[in-house]
Design a protein around this motif. Structure first.
Motif, PDB file in Angstrom:
ATOM      1  N   LEU A   1     -19.389  95.142 -49.170  1.00 17.60           N
ATOM      2  CA  LEU A   1     -19.803  95.920 -50.343  1.00 17.60           C
ATOM      3  C   LEU A   1     -18.760  95.799 -51.458  1.00 17.60           C
ATOM      4  CD1 LEU A   1     -21.759  97.772 -51.676  1.00 17.60           C
ATOM      5  CD2 LEU A   1     -20.695  99.707 -50.552  1.00 17.60           C
ATOM      6  N   TYR A   2     -17.490  96.020 -51.105  1.00 19.65           N
ATOM      7  CA  TYR A   2     -16.439  95.915 -52.122  1.00 19.65           C
ATOM      8  C   TYR A   2     -16.405  94.517 -52.729  1.00 19.65           C
ATOM      9  CZ  TYR A   2     -14.368 100.489 -51.257  1.00 19.65           C
ATOM     10  OH  TYR A   2     -14.166 101.828 -51.175  1.00 19.65           O
TER      11      TYR A   2
ATOM     12  N   SER B   1      -8.071 102.967 -59.552  1.00 22.10           N
ATOM     13  CA  SER B   1      -9.060 103.678 -58.757  1.00 22.10           C
ATOM     14  C   SER B   1      -8.839 103.422 -57.261  1.00 22.10           C
ATOM     15  CB  SER B   1     -10.467 103.239 -59.166  1.00 22.10           C
ATOM     16  OG  SER B   1     -11.425 104.055 -58.545  1.00 22.10           O
ATOM     17  N   THR B   2      -8.525 102.169 -56.921  1.00 22.80           N
ATOM     18  CA  THR B   2      -8.245 101.841 -55.518  1.00 22.80           C
ATOM     19  C   THR B   2      -7.012 102.599 -55.045  1.00 22.80           C
ATOM     20  OG1 THR B   2      -9.156  99.643 -55.909  1.00 22.80           O
ATOM     21  CG2 THR B   2      -7.881  99.935 -53.899  1.00 22.80           C
ATOM     22  N   PHE B   3      -5.987 102.623 -55.897  1.00 24.07           N
ATOM     23  CA  PHE B   3      -4.759 103.364 -55.599  1.00 24.07           C
ATOM     24  C   PHE B   3      -5.091 104.821 -55.291  1.00 24.07           C
ATOM     25  CE2 PHE B   3      -1.671 106.357 -57.293  1.00 24.07           C
ATOM     26  CZ  PHE B   3      -0.518 105.999 -56.627  1.00 24.07           C
TER      27      PHE B   3
ATOM     28  N   ARG C   1     -10.215  90.427 -54.592  1.00 24.37           N
ATOM     29  CA  ARG C   1      -9.427  90.734 -53.392  1.00 24.37           C
ATOM     30  C   ARG C   1      -8.000  91.100 -53.769  1.00 24.37           C
ATOM     31  NH1 ARG C   1     -11.856  87.395 -48.387  1.00 24.37           N
ATOM     32  NH2 ARG C   1     -13.859  86.919 -49.296  1.00 24.37           N
ATOM     33  N   GLY C   2      -7.472  90.396 -54.754  1.00 21.52           N
ATOM     34  CA  GLY C   2      -6.103  90.672 -55.204  1.00 21.52           C
ATOM     35  C   GLY C   2      -5.976  92.093 -55.737  1.00 21.52           C
ATOM     36  N   GLU C   3      -6.963  92.521 -56.532  1.00 21.40           N
ATOM     37  CA  GLU C   3      -6.925  93.879 -57.085  1.00 21.40           C
ATOM     38  C   GLU C   3      -6.979  94.917 -55.966  1.00 21.40           C
ATOM     39  OE1 GLU C   3      -9.244  92.820 -61.284  1.00 21.40           O
ATOM     40  OE2 GLU C   3     -10.337  93.708 -59.612  1.00 21.40           O
ATOM     41  N   MET C   4      -7.819  94.651 -54.952  1.00 22.30           N
ATOM     42  CA  MET C   4      -7.900  95.586 -53.827  1.00 22.30           C
ATOM     43  C   MET C   4      -6.554  95.708 -53.130  1.00 22.30           C
ATOM     44  SD  MET C   4     -11.486  94.859 -51.860  1.00 22.30           S
ATOM     45  CE  MET C   4     -11.179  96.022 -50.523  1.00 22.30           C
TER      46      MET C   4
ATOM     47  N   VAL D   1      -3.515  94.986 -54.273  1.00 19.87           N
ATOM     48  CA  VAL D   1      -2.485  95.607 -55.112  1.00 19.87           C
ATOM     49  C   VAL D   1      -2.667  97.128 -55.130  1.00 19.87           C
ATOM     50  CG1 VAL D   1      -1.630  95.830 -57.472  1.00 19.87           C
ATOM     51  CG2 VAL D   1      -2.088  93.571 -56.533  1.00 19.87           C
ATOM     52  N   GLY D   2      -3.925  97.582 -55.270  1.00 19.31           N
ATOM     53  CA  GLY D   2      -4.194  99.014 -55.275  1.00 19.31           C
ATOM     54  C   GLY D   2      -3.766  99.675 -53.980  1.00 19.31           C
ATOM     55  N   LYS D   3      -4.102  99.033 -52.865  1.00 18.45           N
ATOM     56  CA  LYS D   3      -3.733  99.587 -51.559  1.00 18.45           C
ATOM     57  C   LYS D   3      -2.215  99.577 -51.392  1.00 18.45           C
ATOM     58  CE  LYS D   3      -7.948  98.332 -49.038  1.00 18.45           C
ATOM     59  NZ  LYS D   3      -8.228  99.305 -47.988  1.00 18.45           N
ATOM     60  N   LEU D   4      -1.595  98.453 -51.751  1.00 16.65           N
ATOM     61  CA  LEU D   4      -0.149  98.319 -51.588  1.00 16.65           C
ATOM     62  C   LEU D   4       0.574  99.393 -52.405  1.00 16.65           C
ATOM     63  CD1 LEU D   4       2.201  96.629 -50.437  1.00 16.65           C
ATOM     64  CD2 LEU D   4       2.155  95.300 -52.533  1.00 16.65           C
ATOM     65  N   ALA D   5       0.104  99.615 -53.634  1.00  9.67           N
ATOM     66  CA  ALA D   5       0.760 100.599 -54.504  1.00  9.67           C
ATOM     67  C   ALA D   5       0.686 101.989 -53.885  1.00  9.67           C
ATOM     68  CB  ALA D   5       0.107 100.591 -55.882  1.00  9.67           C
ATOM     69  N   ALA D   6      -0.505 102.353 -53.380  1.00  5.21           N
ATOM     70  CA  ALA D   6      -0.667 103.688 -52.789  1.00  5.21           C
ATOM     71  C   ALA D   6       0.238 103.845 -51.574  1.00  5.21           C
ATOM     72  CB  ALA D   6      -2.122 103.906 -52.401  1.00  5.21           C
ATOM     73  N   GLN D   7       0.276 102.798 -50.739  1.00  6.44           N
ATOM     74  CA  GLN D   7       1.079 102.883 -49.522  1.00  6.44           C
ATOM     75  C   GLN D   7       2.569 102.892 -49.859  1.00  6.44           C
ATOM     76  OE1 GLN D   7      -0.657  99.475 -47.678  1.00  6.44           O
ATOM     77  NE2 GLN D   7      -2.429 100.596 -46.913  1.00  6.44           N
ATOM     78  N   LEU D   8       2.920 102.161 -50.920  1.00  7.52           N
ATOM     79  CA  LEU D   8       4.329 102.117 -51.310  1.00  7.52           C
ATOM     80  C   LEU D   8       4.792 103.475 -51.827  1.00  7.52           C
ATOM     81  CD1 LEU D   8       6.633 100.122 -51.327  1.00  7.52           C
ATOM     82  CD2 LEU D   8       6.101  99.560 -53.694  1.00  7.52           C
ATOM     83  N   VAL D   9       3.895 104.187 -52.503  1.00  8.79           N
ATOM     84  CA  VAL D   9       4.263 105.527 -52.979  1.00  8.79           C
ATOM     85  C   VAL D   9       4.603 106.434 -51.788  1.00  8.79           C
ATOM     86  CG1 VAL D   9       3.359 107.610 -54.080  1.00  8.79           C
ATOM     87  CG2 VAL D   9       3.050 105.397 -55.176  1.00  8.79           C
ATOM     88  N   LEU D  10       3.849 106.286 -50.701  1.00  5.92           N
ATOM     89  CA  LEU D  10       4.157 107.074 -49.503  1.00  5.92           C
ATOM     90  C   LEU D  10       5.568 106.767 -49.025  1.00  5.92           C
ATOM     91  CD1 LEU D  10       0.988 106.798 -47.213  1.00  5.92           C
ATOM     92  CD2 LEU D  10       1.442 108.360 -49.080  1.00  5.92           C
ATOM     93  N   ILE D  11       5.895 105.479 -48.970  1.00  7.39           N
ATOM     94  CA  ILE D  11       7.219 105.075 -48.500  1.00  7.39           C
ATOM     95  C   ILE D  11       8.291 105.638 -49.432  1.00  7.39           C
ATOM     96  CG2 ILE D  11       8.733 103.083 -48.126  1.00  7.39           C
ATOM     97  CD1 ILE D  11       6.710 102.934 -46.045  1.00  7.39           C
ATOM     98  N   ILE D  12       8.029 105.535 -50.744  1.00  8.79           N
ATOM     99  CA  ILE D  12       9.016 106.027 -51.711  1.00  8.79           C
ATOM    100  C   ILE D  12       9.258 107.524 -51.512  1.00  8.79           C
ATOM    101  CG2 ILE D  12       9.413 106.477 -54.174  1.00  8.79           C
ATOM    102  CD1 ILE D  12       7.949 103.818 -54.758  1.00  8.79           C
ATOM    103  N   ILE D  13       8.157 108.274 -51.368  1.00  8.94           N
ATOM    104  CA  ILE D  13       8.300 109.721 -51.190  1.00  8.94           C
ATOM    105  C   ILE D  13       9.074 110.019 -49.909  1.00  8.94           C
ATOM    106  CG2 ILE D  13       7.060 111.883 -50.782  1.00  8.94           C
ATOM    107  CD1 ILE D  13       4.815 110.799 -52.552  1.00  8.94           C
TER     108      ILE D  13
END
Lengths: 275, 296
Positions: A90-91, A7-9, A98-101, A103-115
């Motif tokens: 709130l989060y 969901s964070t991703f 914090r770790g889940e947050m 990882v979710g952010k990192l994954a989304a940002q990494l997809v941008l880099i990959i694309i």
């Protein structure tokens, strides 16, 4: 846990799309890749190297400079932005760690880099095939190697950007620090090493310390790994000698260690943030 | 049974004491307002209840669980002060995210947004929302999954009077279903006597805890009496009430709660000279200021 990360991703990817980070990153990568692959066509013949290998040699430098910059620009807001908007407490009051947050952010940002990397370097490959036909196949392994090592480098600097975001707590301060980190890691570090080598004049520093310092910087590690892993690319870059004096596993290990280390540092920095 | 139990809670930042030996308990279905000036320790107390900060001393339990534990987080909803959310997201996307973080179906988002009056704006970006609308998004996420304990930091700031009424109606609904509610405010008038109990913090200490009636009695503030004499009789009325102050053609005096009947008797004694009179109780803000001040 997975659902919260996904969901964070999801939400972070939507934000990145709307902030035009993806379009900016793709346009930058494609544009630079095309320029380098077209302009880099001149020295092909006499070196006896296929066109794509020449292009990969140029693109390696592009990765070294542009991928860390893109990654830092995408990630500097990760924690500081949540603090500024008042959403962080709130989060943290939600059943999400914090770790889940992160990882979710990192994954989304990494997809941008990959694309961005795939589209940019894909465009360069198309140009190479267009001009020199099937011969360019020889350079394909080198290009693929550059793609996945660039993604690793992107992951390192995304995490470093998150770390900066957690340490500075304000988006404006984080942005400044991110640019500073980029300058130091990508530009000044190499200049410093160069100055040290010149001053050392072939002494102990040059033979013993320098190779380790070179490998210890993830951006340099990417450069060395890509130049040393392919004779053709090394030849085309004119840096083959320097690169091949270092064992191939060292820069690769450095990159992989940095991916984990930077993510750990980001988590530690986030841990110091009191909501 | 209590939903929230706070005992001897102390929080220090360096040499500064943000909270000093505070006790507070809230039962299921009880609505408690936490009042205090800026810096009185309201937000600190709430963050301690949520487990976002660690106390320097004392105990907190949320339905028997430690604050910040998985069980406590699952039971507790929170609305932080001045929340803005990401301007690029729509209200719907943001609430769907919050639902998934709580492990609830994201399809409930529309119903939640409708509940806070945002059905029409659900697909618009939060960047286009007014402050009151953003506050409603915050409220919508706090309603997820009928929480057992709601912690609301200045929830009515930025809401217009109509929205504020709707907000309290929502709280009433939740309280009926057993949700314990702790909400902060900087003014008693904002709370509008719509809570069961009012606790007042002043410089980190709890200086009052009770219903509005109890606070009213404790404050022991006098009533204000206004007398409007018949035209031409002002001097006679002034003579009958020598303690009154005259402003224009109105005479004003104060009277203790217990002295109301005596003053009324004096007014009836000179009834032919008086056109009109009023007994004004102290305002909610007067009571609040009095209690905060007397404790300081």
């Amino acid at each position: 846990m997975l659902l919260r990360i996904v969901s964070t991703f999801h939400i972070e990817f939507a934000i990145a799309l709307r902030n035009r980070w993806l379009s900016i990153a793709v346009v930058m990568m494609v544009l630079f890749s095309l320029v380098l692959s077209i302009a880099g066509s001149a020295p092909t013949g006499p070196l006896g190297v296929d066109r794509l290998s020449v292009t990969v040699a140029s693109l390696t430098s592009l990765s070294v400079y542009l991928v860390p910059l893109m990654a830092l620009v995408i990630s500097f807001d990760a924690i500081a932005g949540e603090i500024e908007r008042g959403t962080l407490p709130l989060y943290l009051a939600y059943p999400v760690s914090r770790g889940e947050m992160l990882v979710g952010k990192l994954a989304a940002q990494l997809v941008l880099i990959i694309i961005a990397v795939c589209l940019g370097y894909g465009a360069a490959a198309l140009v190479a095939f267009w001009f020199s036909g099937p011969v360019a196949m020889d350079g394909l392994p080198a290009l693929l190697r550059l793609v996945w090592t660039s993604v690793l480098l992107g992951a390192v600097f995304l995490s470093l950007g998150q770390m900066i975001s957690g340490l500075s707590r304000r988006p404006s301060a984080a942005a400044g620090l991110a640019i500073g980190l980029w300058l130091v890691a990508v530009v000044l570090y190499d200049l410093g090493l160069l100055a040290a080598i010149v001053a050392d004049d072939g002494g102990v520093f040059t033979t013993r310390v320098f190779p380790w310092l070179l490998v210890a910087n993830p951006a340099d590690a990417l450069r060395i790994y890509n130049l040393a892993a392919s004779d053709a690319v090394g030849a085309a870059s004119g840096l083959a000698g320097a690169a091949q004096s270092i064992a191939l596993w060292k820069p690769l290990a450095s990159l992989l260690i940095w991916v984990v280390l930077a993510a750990g540092l980001a988590r530690l920095a986030f841990g110091t943030v009191k909501p | 049974m209590t939903m929230l139990q706070i005992s001897n809670l102390t929080k220090r930042y360096g040499r500064q004491t943000a909270l000093d030996n505070v006790d507070l308990s809230i039962a299921p279905g009880e609505r408690v307002a936490l009042l205090g000036h800026n810096g009185a320790g309201k937000s600190t107390l709430m963050k301690l209840v949520l487990g976002l900060l660690a106390p320097s001393g004392g105990d907190i339990t949320v339905a028997g669980h430690a604050p910040g534990s998985k069980a406590a987080r699952d039971l507790t909803a929170y609305l932080p002060e001045n929340i803005a959310f990401h301007p690029s997201l729509t209200g719907r996307e943001q609430i769907r995210h919050f639902l998934r973080l709580r492990g609830r179906p994201a399809s409930q988002a529309d119903a939640l947004l409708a509940k806070v009056g945002l059905a029409d704006a659900a697909r618009r970006r939060i960047g286009t929302y007014s402050k009151g609308m953003r506050q409603r998004v915050g409220l919508a996420q706090a309603l997820i999954g009928n929480p057992a304990l709601m912690v609301l930091d200045e929830p009515t700031s930025g809401l217009d009077p109509v929205s504020r009424r709707e907000f309290y109606a929502l709280l009433d609904e939740l309280a009926v279903r057993g949700t314990a509610i702790l909400m902060s405010s900087h003014a008693l008038s904002e709370v509008e006597a719509r809570t069961d109990r009012i606790a007042i913090l002043s410089k980190g200490r709890k200086v009052a805890d009770g219903s509005l009636n109890v606070l009213r009695t404790d404050a022991a503030l006098p009533l204000t009496v206004q007398l409007r004499p018949q035209p031409g009789y002002t001097s006679q009325v002034a003579a009958a009430f020598p303690e009154a102050k005259q402003a224009g053609d109105v005479l004003t005096l104060t009277c203790a709660q217990t002295d109301k009947l005596n003053v009324l008797t004096r007014i009836t004694a000179v009834r032919d000279t008086i056109q009109d009179f009023d007994f004004l109780p102290p305002s909610l803000d007067d009571i609040y200021v009095q209690i905060s001040r007397s404790a300081a």
